[in-house]
Motif scaffolding. Structure first.
Motif, PDB file in Angstrom:
ATOM      1  N   VAL A  18      32.821  35.047  46.122  1.00  0.00           N
ATOM      2  CA  VAL A  18      32.831  35.874  44.916  1.00  0.00           C
ATOM      3  C   VAL A  18      32.775  34.938  43.725  1.00  0.00           C
ATOM      4  O   VAL A  18      33.261  33.804  43.790  1.00  0.00           O
ATOM      5  CB  VAL A  18      34.094  36.762  44.819  1.00  0.00           C
ATOM      6  N   LYS A  19      32.183  35.357  42.640  1.00  0.00           N
ATOM      7  CA  LYS A  19      31.909  34.449  41.524  1.00  0.00           C
ATOM      8  C   LYS A  19      33.008  34.408  40.471  1.00  0.00           C
ATOM      9  O   LYS A  19      33.003  33.543  39.606  1.00  0.00           O
ATOM     10  CB  LYS A  19      30.571  34.817  40.871  1.00  0.00           C
ATOM     11  N   THR A  20      33.943  35.369  40.535  1.00  0.00           N
ATOM     12  CA  THR A  20      35.092  35.336  39.622  1.00  0.00           C
ATOM     13  C   THR A  20      36.354  35.687  40.398  1.00  0.00           C
ATOM     14  O   THR A  20      36.292  36.331  41.458  1.00  0.00           O
ATOM     15  CB  THR A  20      34.935  36.322  38.445  1.00  0.00           C
ATOM     16  N   GLN A  21      37.483  35.264  39.828  1.00  0.00           N
ATOM     17  CA  GLN A  21      38.768  35.523  40.481  1.00  0.00           C
ATOM     18  C   GLN A  21      39.807  35.817  39.408  1.00  0.00           C
ATOM     19  O   GLN A  21      39.910  35.087  38.413  1.00  0.00           O
ATOM     20  CB  GLN A  21      39.176  34.306  41.310  1.00  0.00           C
ATOM     21  N   SER A  22      40.600  36.876  39.607  1.00  0.00           N
ATOM     22  CA  SER A  22      41.574  37.301  38.601  1.00  0.00           C
ATOM     23  C   SER A  22      43.023  37.045  38.995  1.00  0.00           C
ATOM     24  O   SER A  22      43.914  37.102  38.152  1.00  0.00           O
ATOM     25  CB  SER A  22      41.410  38.801  38.309  1.00  0.00           C
ATOM     26  N   THR A  23      43.270  36.810  40.279  1.00  0.00           N
ATOM     27  CA  THR A  23      44.645  36.612  40.729  1.00  0.00           C
ATOM     28  C   THR A  23      45.170  35.243  40.296  1.00  0.00           C
ATOM     29  O   THR A  23      44.407  34.354  39.938  1.00  0.00           O
ATOM     30  CB  THR A  23      44.734  36.723  42.261  1.00  0.00           C
ATOM     31  N   ILE A  24      46.493  35.085  40.329  1.00  0.00           N
ATOM     32  CA  ILE A  24      47.112  33.817  39.937  1.00  0.00           C
ATOM     33  C   ILE A  24      46.802  32.734  40.958  1.00  0.00           C
ATOM     34  O   ILE A  24      46.371  31.634  40.621  1.00  0.00           O
ATOM     35  CB  ILE A  24      48.643  33.972  39.793  1.00  0.00           C
ATOM     36  N   VAL A  25      47.027  33.045  42.238  1.00  0.00           N
ATOM     37  CA  VAL A  25      46.770  32.053  43.288  1.00  0.00           C
ATOM     38  C   VAL A  25      45.328  32.173  43.760  1.00  0.00           C
ATOM     39  O   VAL A  25      44.704  33.232  43.651  1.00  0.00           O
ATOM     40  CB  VAL A  25      47.750  32.220  44.476  1.00  0.00           C
ATOM     41  N   GLY A  26      44.814  31.076  44.300  1.00  0.00           N
ATOM     42  CA  GLY A  26      43.451  31.079  44.826  1.00  0.00           C
ATOM     43  C   GLY A  26      43.443  31.547  46.271  1.00  0.00           C
ATOM     44  O   GLY A  26      42.964  32.644  46.585  1.00  0.00           O
ATOM     45  N   THR A  27      43.995  30.740  47.152  1.00  0.00           N
ATOM     46  CA  THR A  27      44.110  31.128  48.551  1.00  0.00           C
ATOM     47  C   THR A  27      45.176  32.211  48.675  1.00  0.00           C
ATOM     48  O   THR A  27      46.318  32.025  48.267  1.00  0.00           O
ATOM     49  CB  THR A  27      44.518  29.919  49.414  1.00  0.00           C
ATOM     50  N   ARG A  28      44.786  33.364  49.224  1.00  0.00           N
ATOM     51  CA  ARG A  28      45.718  34.485  49.370  1.00  0.00           C
ATOM     52  C   ARG A  28      45.707  34.976  50.809  1.00  0.00           C
ATOM     53  O   ARG A  28      44.680  35.381  51.334  1.00  0.00           O
ATOM     54  CB  ARG A  28      45.333  35.650  48.447  1.00  0.00           C
ATOM     55  N   LEU A  29      46.849  34.932  51.443  1.00  0.00           N
ATOM     56  CA  LEU A  29      46.965  35.372  52.818  1.00  0.00           C
ATOM     57  C   LEU A  29      46.673  36.865  52.945  1.00  0.00           C
ATOM     58  O   LEU A  29      47.288  37.678  52.263  1.00  0.00           O
ATOM     59  CB  LEU A  29      48.378  35.061  53.334  1.00  0.00           C
ATOM     60  N   GLY A  30      45.748  37.204  53.822  1.00  0.00           N
ATOM     61  CA  GLY A  30      45.393  38.615  54.015  1.00  0.00           C
ATOM     62  C   GLY A  30      46.349  39.365  54.912  1.00  0.00           C
ATOM     63  O   GLY A  30      46.303  40.600  54.977  1.00  0.00           O
ATOM     64  N   ALA A  31      47.251  38.645  55.566  1.00  0.00           N
ATOM     65  CA  ALA A  31      48.176  39.290  56.502  1.00  0.00           C
ATOM     66  C   ALA A  31      49.057  40.320  55.820  1.00  0.00           C
ATOM     67  O   ALA A  31      49.394  41.353  56.403  1.00  0.00           O
ATOM     68  CB  ALA A  31      49.042  38.222  57.188  1.00  0.00           C
ATOM     69  N   ALA A  32      49.455  40.051  54.575  1.00  0.00           N
ATOM     70  CA  ALA A  32      50.322  40.991  53.857  1.00  0.00           C
ATOM     71  C   ALA A  32      49.617  42.328  53.634  1.00  0.00           C
ATOM     72  O   ALA A  32      50.214  43.396  53.785  1.00  0.00           O
ATOM     73  CB  ALA A  32      50.747  40.383  52.523  1.00  0.00           C
ATOM     74  N   SER A  33      48.339  42.266  53.267  1.00  0.00           N
ATOM     75  CA  SER A  33      47.579  43.499  53.061  1.00  0.00           C
ATOM     76  C   SER A  33      47.423  44.276  54.358  1.00  0.00           C
ATOM     77  O   SER A  33      47.586  45.507  54.387  1.00  0.00           O
ATOM     78  CB  SER A  33      46.196  43.181  52.483  1.00  0.00           C
ATOM     79  N   ALA A  34      47.116  43.560  55.442  1.00  0.00           N
ATOM     80  CA  ALA A  34      46.934  44.220  56.734  1.00  0.00           C
ATOM     81  C   ALA A  34      48.231  44.863  57.213  1.00  0.00           C
ATOM     82  O   ALA A  34      48.244  46.004  57.694  1.00  0.00           O
ATOM     83  CB  ALA A  34      46.432  43.207  57.765  1.00  0.00           C
ATOM     84  N   ALA A  35      49.342  44.136  57.076  1.00  0.00           N
ATOM     85  CA  ALA A  35      50.629  44.662  57.525  1.00  0.00           C
ATOM     86  C   ALA A  35      51.057  45.858  56.677  1.00  0.00           C
ATOM     87  O   ALA A  35      51.604  46.836  57.198  1.00  0.00           O
ATOM     88  CB  ALA A  35      51.684  43.563  57.473  1.00  0.00           C
ATOM     89  N   THR A  36      50.806  45.788  55.364  1.00  0.00           N
ATOM     90  CA  THR A  36      51.157  46.908  54.492  1.00  0.00           C
ATOM     91  C   THR A  36      50.311  48.131  54.821  1.00  0.00           C
ATOM     92  O   THR A  36      50.812  49.264  54.863  1.00  0.00           O
ATOM     93  CB  THR A  36      50.971  46.510  53.012  1.00  0.00           C
ATOM     94  N   TYR A  37      49.032  47.918  55.066  1.00  0.00           N
ATOM     95  CA  TYR A  37      48.140  49.010  55.474  1.00  0.00           C
ATOM     96  C   TYR A  37      48.695  49.692  56.730  1.00  0.00           C
ATOM     97  O   TYR A  37      48.786  50.924  56.796  1.00  0.00           O
ATOM     98  CB  TYR A  37      46.743  48.447  55.747  1.00  0.00           C
ATOM     99  N   ALA A  38      49.072  48.868  57.709  1.00  0.00           N
ATOM    100  CA  ALA A  38      49.535  49.411  58.986  1.00  0.00           C
ATOM    101  C   ALA A  38      50.841  50.181  58.839  1.00  0.00           C
ATOM    102  O   ALA A  38      50.986  51.289  59.380  1.00  0.00           O
ATOM    103  CB  ALA A  38      49.711  48.265  59.994  1.00  0.00           C
ATOM    104  N   ILE A  39      51.792  49.625  58.107  1.00  0.00           N
ATOM    105  CA  ILE A  39      53.111  50.258  58.024  1.00  0.00           C
ATOM    106  C   ILE A  39      53.059  51.526  57.171  1.00  0.00           C
ATOM    107  O   ILE A  39      53.788  52.494  57.430  1.00  0.00           O
ATOM    108  CB  ILE A  39      54.170  49.263  57.501  1.00  0.00           C
ATOM    109  N   MET A  40      52.171  51.564  56.181  1.00  0.00           N
ATOM    110  CA  MET A  40      52.011  52.798  55.397  1.00  0.00           C
ATOM    111  C   MET A  40      51.393  53.902  56.250  1.00  0.00           C
ATOM    112  O   MET A  40      51.768  55.076  56.136  1.00  0.00           O
ATOM    113  CB  MET A  40      51.171  52.525  54.151  1.00  0.00           C
ATOM    114  N   LYS A  41      50.455  53.535  57.112  1.00  0.00           N
ATOM    115  CA  LYS A  41      49.881  54.515  58.033  1.00  0.00           C
ATOM    116  C   LYS A  41      50.942  54.984  59.035  1.00  0.00           C
ATOM    117  O   LYS A  41      51.010  56.168  59.384  1.00  0.00           O
ATOM    118  CB  LYS A  41      48.707  53.886  58.792  1.00  0.00           C
ATOM    119  N   TYR A  42      51.744  54.048  59.481  1.00  0.00           N
ATOM    120  CA  TYR A  42      52.742  54.328  60.521  1.00  0.00           C
ATOM    121  C   TYR A  42      53.823  55.293  60.029  1.00  0.00           C
ATOM    122  O   TYR A  42      54.219  56.206  60.744  1.00  0.00           O
ATOM    123  CB  TYR A  42      53.365  53.014  60.978  1.00  0.00           C
TER     124      TYR A  42
END
Length: 385
Positions: A265-289
């Motif tokens: 991607v050519k621009t980035q708005s978050t504070i950190v560069g490398t961002r672990l995707g595990a948090a998003s996946a786990a949050t997705y799963a637990i909200m569905k659950y």
């Protein structure tokens, strides 16, 4: 680092011994934390996505889709049909992003170069970090007799340098909700960015309201609200680190964007560069659950525990600081100073914290604290009394 490799079993044995120094949530003795043990299902999903990096989302399109879905779901909880934002490390990073967006927006559209942010004394310390990092002046608004933002005081401190107003939905120390509806009107009338820190309350207030609890409006249904912080790793039972920042408009992300030419991607708005995707996946799963019904039941159970503890404390003779709105309770011994009292409780194995505004013992009734733990606590409190 030693020269030779060490056997895996020896390393695990060493780690096991060191881990014994940590308190365990399951003991029910951690009484001052806004975090709790993540749900086992969320942990399972988290581990499956440990190698994903949302800082380079073109390589992890599936995980990016999960982040987008989580942002959409949280946005819907907060009365916003088309939300923008990210899953980040926690409330501190989310609040920092919100204040950075406010500063940059005011700089671009209002020409404010020496901005001020208005925060209450009850605000989380992350806003002091944000002001320091972003070269902004903090202006503190007074609290009323109920430890919430005094609206008349707020009107007096607004100036032509104000880039943001901050209010809290679930204050860190008392779990109270500021008069956000009134503040939203003031912010909208003055064309000032308004951020709501609902790191704690954002994952409980909507569910409590759904089942009939009388709580004030705090979300994007109020036209003045520009952004909201919500932490899935608190009441959402997602693993740490999983914070959330939701914006009303995409332009708030755009004013923070920097070029990232070597990424997918050519621009980035978050504070950190490398961002672990595990948090998003786990949050997705637990909200569905859990779904809305599951979270509503949990939030209601925690409120019942809060009322149980409050009634127990009152029956002994302890002084309750304020009527709880969420699952946080603050109280004092009628004669023993709070810090001294906290040491007595720690000597008995209870890990409490001391609020500063006002000074009081503070207990957060999280998911790991069960009714039997509260009964044990009340017995010890009777002995101390």
């Amino acid at each position: 680092m030693q020269d030779e490799p060490i056997d895996k079993e020896d390393i695990l044995k060493d780690l096991s011994e060191i881990h014994k120094l940590d308190y365990e949530y399951s003991d029910g003795r951690i009484l001052g934390s806004m975090c709790t043990e993540a749900h086992p299902f969320a942990k399972e999903v988290y581990c499956k996505f440990l190698d994903t990096n949302l800082g380079d989302p073109g390589l992890f399109k599936g995980t990016k889709h999960l982040e987008d879905e989580v942002v959409k779901s949280i946005g819907e909880l907060l009365s916003l049909d088309k939300p923008y934002g990210n899953i980040v490390t926690g409330g501190t990073e989310a609040n920092l992003m919100a204040i950075r967006a406010a500063r940059n927006h005011a700089r671009k559209y209002k020409g404010i170069v020496d901005g001020e942010i208005i925060i209450p004394d009850s605000a989380h310390f992350s806003f002091k970090k944000a002001a320091d990092m972003l070269n902004l002046k903090i202006v503190e608004v007074e609290l009323d007799e109920n430890y919430k933002i005094d609206v008349e005081s707020l009107k007096k401190v607004i100036s032509d340098k104000t880039v943001a107003i901050v209010a809290i939905a679930g204050t860190t120390e008392l779990g109270l909700i500021d008069p956000i509806e009134e503040i939203s009107k003031i912010a909208h009338e003055n064309n000032i960015y308004f951020h709501v820190d609902a790191a704690f309350g954002g994952f409980s207030i909507p569910f409590l309201k759904d089942i009939g609890h009388d709580l004030p409006v705090f979300d994007f249904s109020l036209e003045g609200v520009c952004s909201i912080t919500v932490d899935p790793h608190k009441m959402g039972l997602a693993p740490i680190p999983a914070g959330g920042i939701i914006f009303r408009k995409e332009e708030y992300l755009q004013v923070m964007a920097v070029d990232s030419p070597y990424l997918t991607v050519k621009t980035q708005s978050t504070i950190v560069g490398t961002r672990l995707g595990a948090a998003s996946a786990a949050t997705y799963a637990i909200m569905k659950y859990f779904g809305k019904k599951g979270y509503s039941r949990m939030a209601n159970d925690l409120m019942e525990n809060t009322y149980f503890l409050k009634e127990g404390l009152e029956s002994i003779g302890y002084e309750i600081i304020c009527e709880p709105e969420l699952n946080i309770l603050a109280f004092n011994h009628p004669e023993i100073e709070a810090h001294e009292f906290a040491k007595k409780l720690e000597n008995l194995g209870w890990k409490v914290s001391v609020a500063k505004c006002p000074i009081a013992i503070r207990i957060v009734l999280m998911n790991h604290i069960k009714k039997n733990h509260l009964k044990e606590l009340l017995e010890d409190l009777k002995e101390i009394y």
